[in-house]
Design a protein around this motif. Structure first.
Motif, PDB file in Angstrom:
ATOM      1  N   THR A 210       0.867  -1.185   0.000  1.00 30.82           N
ATOM      2  CA  THR A 210       0.000   0.000   0.000  1.00 30.82           C
ATOM      3  C   THR A 210       0.900   1.231   0.000  1.00 30.82           C
ATOM      4  O   THR A 210       1.845   1.314   0.780  1.00 30.82           O
ATOM      5  CB  THR A 210      -0.916   0.025   1.242  1.00 30.82           C
ATOM      6  N   PRO A 211       0.654   2.195  -0.876  1.00 29.31           N
ATOM      7  CA  PRO A 211       1.554   3.347  -0.971  1.00 29.31           C
ATOM      8  C   PRO A 211       1.555   4.226   0.276  1.00 29.31           C
ATOM      9  O   PRO A 211       0.593   4.240   1.039  1.00 29.31           O
ATOM     10  CB  PRO A 211       1.032   4.128  -2.172  1.00 29.31           C
ATOM     11  N   TYR A 212       2.663   4.951   0.432  1.00 30.57           N
ATOM     12  CA  TYR A 212       2.784   5.930   1.511  1.00 30.57           C
ATOM     13  C   TYR A 212       1.954   7.149   1.153  1.00 30.57           C
ATOM     14  O   TYR A 212       1.945   7.596   0.008  1.00 30.57           O
ATOM     15  CB  TYR A 212       4.249   6.346   1.689  1.00 30.57           C
ATOM     16  N   GLN A 213       1.259   7.678   2.151  1.00 30.45           N
ATOM     17  CA  GLN A 213       0.515   8.926   1.986  1.00 30.45           C
ATOM     18  C   GLN A 213       0.563   9.679   3.305  1.00 30.45           C
ATOM     19  O   GLN A 213       0.064   9.174   4.315  1.00 30.45           O
ATOM     20  CB  GLN A 213      -0.944   8.654   1.586  1.00 30.45           C
ATOM     21  N   TRP A 214       1.178  10.852   3.316  1.00 32.65           N
ATOM     22  CA  TRP A 214       1.242  11.660   4.524  1.00 32.65           C
ATOM     23  C   TRP A 214      -0.170  11.874   5.055  1.00 32.65           C
ATOM     24  O   TRP A 214      -1.062  12.296   4.319  1.00 32.65           O
ATOM     25  CB  TRP A 214       1.895  13.007   4.235  1.00 32.65           C
ATOM     26  N   GLY A 215      -0.405  11.522   6.316  1.00 34.01           N
ATOM     27  CA  GLY A 215      -1.718  11.680   6.935  1.00 34.01           C
ATOM     28  C   GLY A 215      -2.693  10.564   6.588  1.00 34.01           C
ATOM     29  O   GLY A 215      -3.829  10.573   7.055  1.00 34.01           O
ATOM     30  N   GLY A 216      -2.266   9.592   5.786  1.00 29.41           N
ATOM     31  CA  GLY A 216      -3.155   8.527   5.337  1.00 29.41           C
ATOM     32  C   GLY A 216      -3.417   7.480   6.406  1.00 29.41           C
ATOM     33  O   GLY A 216      -2.520   7.116   7.168  1.00 29.41           O
ATOM     34  N   THR A 217      -4.651   6.991   6.434  1.00 32.29           N
ATOM     35  CA  THR A 217      -5.043   6.002   7.437  1.00 32.29           C
ATOM     36  C   THR A 217      -5.822   4.827   6.855  1.00 32.29           C
ATOM     37  O   THR A 217      -6.412   4.056   7.598  1.00 32.29           O
ATOM     38  CB  THR A 217      -5.905   6.656   8.541  1.00 32.29           C
ATOM     39  N   SER A 218      -5.841   4.686   5.521  1.00 36.14           N
ATOM     40  CA  SER A 218      -6.608   3.582   4.948  1.00 36.14           C
ATOM     41  C   SER A 218      -5.892   3.006   3.727  1.00 36.14           C
ATOM     42  O   SER A 218      -5.078   3.676   3.090  1.00 36.14           O
ATOM     43  CB  SER A 218      -8.009   4.036   4.550  1.00 36.14           C
ATOM     44  N   LYS A 219      -6.243   1.784   3.405  1.00 36.55           N
ATOM     45  CA  LYS A 219      -5.657   1.117   2.234  1.00 36.55           C
ATOM     46  C   LYS A 219      -6.031   1.869   0.961  1.00 36.55           C
ATOM     47  O   LYS A 219      -5.243   1.928   0.015  1.00 36.55           O
ATOM     48  CB  LYS A 219      -6.122  -0.333   2.172  1.00 36.55           C
ATOM     49  N   ASP A 220      -7.207   2.457   0.936  1.00 35.42           N
ATOM     50  CA  ASP A 220      -7.662   3.183  -0.257  1.00 35.42           C
ATOM     51  C   ASP A 220      -6.854   4.447  -0.529  1.00 35.42           C
ATOM     52  O   ASP A 220      -6.590   4.775  -1.682  1.00 35.42           O
ATOM     53  CB  ASP A 220      -9.140   3.557  -0.137  1.00 35.42           C
ATOM     54  N   THR A 221      -6.483   5.158   0.529  1.00 31.07           N
ATOM     55  CA  THR A 221      -5.766   6.429   0.355  1.00 31.07           C
ATOM     56  C   THR A 221      -4.274   6.302   0.580  1.00 31.07           C
ATOM     57  O   THR A 221      -3.522   7.199   0.236  1.00 31.07           O
ATOM     58  CB  THR A 221      -6.305   7.501   1.324  1.00 31.07           C
ATOM     59  N   GLY A 222      -3.838   5.214   1.178  1.00 35.57           N
ATOM     60  CA  GLY A 222      -2.433   5.057   1.553  1.00 35.57           C
ATOM     61  C   GLY A 222      -2.251   5.376   3.030  1.00 35.57           C
ATOM     62  O   GLY A 222      -3.181   5.837   3.700  1.00 35.57           O
ATOM     63  N   PHE A 223      -1.053   5.092   3.524  1.00 36.70           N
ATOM     64  CA  PHE A 223      -0.766   5.256   4.947  1.00 36.70           C
ATOM     65  C   PHE A 223       0.496   6.066   5.189  1.00 36.70           C
ATOM     66  O   PHE A 223       1.464   5.921   4.445  1.00 36.70           O
ATOM     67  CB  PHE A 223      -0.495   3.884   5.600  1.00 36.70           C
TER      68      PHE A 223
ATOM     69  N   PHE B 158      10.290  -5.501  11.378  1.00 36.29           N
ATOM     70  CA  PHE B 158       9.138  -4.685  11.741  1.00 36.29           C
ATOM     71  C   PHE B 158       8.396  -4.251  10.488  1.00 36.29           C
ATOM     72  O   PHE B 158       8.975  -4.113   9.408  1.00 36.29           O
ATOM     73  CB  PHE B 158       9.558  -3.476  12.592  1.00 36.29           C
ATOM     74  N   ALA B 159       7.085  -4.074  10.636  1.00 37.83           N
ATOM     75  CA  ALA B 159       6.223  -3.591   9.556  1.00 37.83           C
ATOM     76  C   ALA B 159       6.025  -2.097   9.748  1.00 37.83           C
ATOM     77  O   ALA B 159       5.884  -1.621  10.874  1.00 37.83           O
ATOM     78  CB  ALA B 159       4.883  -4.326   9.595  1.00 37.83           C
TER      79      ALA B 159
ATOM     80  N   LYS C  39       8.760   3.384   0.174  1.00 38.35           N
ATOM     81  CA  LYS C  39       8.321   2.036  -0.203  1.00 38.35           C
ATOM     82  C   LYS C  39       6.870   1.744   0.132  1.00 38.35           C
ATOM     83  O   LYS C  39       6.353   0.702  -0.251  1.00 38.35           O
ATOM     84  CB  LYS C  39       9.173   0.979   0.516  1.00 38.35           C
ATOM     85  N   GLY C  40       6.216   2.591   0.895  1.00 38.82           N
ATOM     86  CA  GLY C  40       4.879   2.270   1.365  1.00 38.82           C
ATOM     87  C   GLY C  40       4.948   1.202   2.439  1.00 38.82           C
ATOM     88  O   GLY C  40       5.977   1.046   3.115  1.00 38.82           O
ATOM     89  N   VAL C  41       3.880   0.438   2.589  1.00 41.61           N
ATOM     90  CA  VAL C  41       3.842  -0.591   3.632  1.00 41.61           C
ATOM     91  C   VAL C  41       4.807  -1.704   3.243  1.00 41.61           C
ATOM     92  O   VAL C  41       4.705  -2.292   2.159  1.00 41.61           O
ATOM     93  CB  VAL C  41       2.414  -1.137   3.834  1.00 41.61           C
ATOM     94  N   SER C  42       5.744  -1.954   4.146  1.00 41.30           N
ATOM     95  CA  SER C  42       6.788  -2.930   3.885  1.00 41.30           C
ATOM     96  C   SER C  42       7.304  -3.484   5.207  1.00 41.30           C
ATOM     97  O   SER C  42       6.917  -3.023   6.282  1.00 41.30           O
ATOM     98  CB  SER C  42       7.935  -2.281   3.104  1.00 41.30           C
ATOM     99  N   ILE C  43       8.159  -4.459   5.083  1.00 39.74           N
ATOM    100  CA  ILE C  43       8.797  -5.052   6.255  1.00 39.74           C
ATOM    101  C   ILE C  43      10.297  -4.812   6.134  1.00 39.74           C
ATOM    102  O   ILE C  43      10.883  -5.051   5.067  1.00 39.74           O
ATOM    103  CB  ILE C  43       8.472  -6.548   6.372  1.00 39.74           C
ATOM    104  N   SER C  44      10.884  -4.329   7.209  1.00 36.73           N
ATOM    105  CA  SER C  44      12.323  -4.046   7.238  1.00 36.73           C
ATOM    106  C   SER C  44      12.951  -4.722   8.436  1.00 36.73           C
ATOM    107  O   SER C  44      12.264  -5.104   9.380  1.00 36.73           O
ATOM    108  CB  SER C  44      12.562  -2.532   7.321  1.00 36.73           C
ATOM    109  N   ASN C  45      14.264  -4.835   8.397  1.00 35.80           N
ATOM    110  CA  ASN C  45      15.021  -5.394   9.519  1.00 35.80           C
ATOM    111  C   ASN C  45      15.422  -4.290  10.481  1.00 35.80           C
ATOM    112  O   ASN C  45      15.920  -3.240  10.043  1.00 35.80           O
ATOM    113  CB  ASN C  45      16.287  -6.093   9.017  1.00 35.80           C
ATOM    114  N   LEU C  46      15.218  -4.529  11.762  1.00 36.15           N
ATOM    115  CA  LEU C  46      15.689  -3.569  12.767  1.00 36.15           C
ATOM    116  C   LEU C  46      17.201  -3.401  12.693  1.00 36.15           C
ATOM    117  O   LEU C  46      17.739  -2.359  13.065  1.00 36.15           O
ATOM    118  CB  LEU C  46      15.297  -4.031  14.178  1.00 36.15           C
ATOM    119  N   SER C  47      17.896  -4.429  12.203  1.00 33.47           N
ATOM    120  CA  SER C  47      19.355  -4.384  12.138  1.00 33.47           C
ATOM    121  C   SER C  47      19.878  -3.658  10.900  1.00 33.47           C
ATOM    122  O   SER C  47      21.086  -3.413  10.803  1.00 33.47           O
ATOM    123  CB  SER C  47      19.928  -5.803  12.176  1.00 33.47           C
TER     124      SER C  47
END
Length: 160
Positions: A38-51, A114-115, A121-129
């Motif tokens: 799901t794409p990044y969107q400043w202020g976004g709180t939904s899958k439709d608009t991004g997060f 962590f997610a 990148k939008g919603v993704s999973i990255s390594n804390l390390s």
């Protein structure tokens, strides 16, 4: 008596509707999988608009009936502090990305990962390390009760 009955009926209906929306498999892992990309969107709180980062956390935790503050700064002030070595899935992790204090957040998903919703990148999973995040890590908070944690990890599936 009618008001109480109506209230209880409404509460049961709302709970059953919410129960079916948690995710494809009804767990924290399933909720994240459903939102990956799901794409990044400043202020976004939904899958439709991004997060944005805190909006992504809000959306996932709301699926399990867990209410959190809106911004990462305020999310970092709730619950109990958790050592990095003691993280468990669902714990919130916070970073100082802009040099001005807490400015990014995600939640731990296990195995050192962590997610989050990253601006590039939008919603993704990255390594804390990963060096980028390891240098900017600030703290972690446990914002769920034991019951809420169990619910997030083993929520029974209602969707097929």
């Amino acid at each position: 008596m009618k008001k109480i009955s109506l209230f209880l009926s409404s509460a049961v209906l709302l709970f059953s509707i919410g129960a079916g929306t948690a995710s494809a498999n009804g767990t924290l892992e399933g909720s994240v999988s459903n939102l990956l990309g799901t794409p990044y969107q400043w202020g976004g709180t939904s899958k439709d608009t991004g997060f944005d980062c805190s909006g992504f956390i809000l959306n996932v935790f709301n699926q399990f009936g867990i209410e959190l503050p809106r911004t990462s700064k305020y999310q970092a002030s709730i619950g109990e502090k958790v050592a990095k070595a003691d993280l468990r899935p669902g714990d919130l992790v916070f970073f100082n990305i802009d040099g001005k204090g807490i400015s990014h957040a995600g939640f731990y998903v296990g195995d050192g990962k962590f997610a989050h919703s990253a601006s590039n990148k939008g919603v993704s999973i990255s390594n804390l390390s990963d060096s980028y995040y390891a240098k900017r890590y600030v703290t972690a908070r446990r914002a769920t009760t034991e019951d809420a944690y169990a619910h997030m990890i083993s929520y029974p599936s209602t969707a097929e």
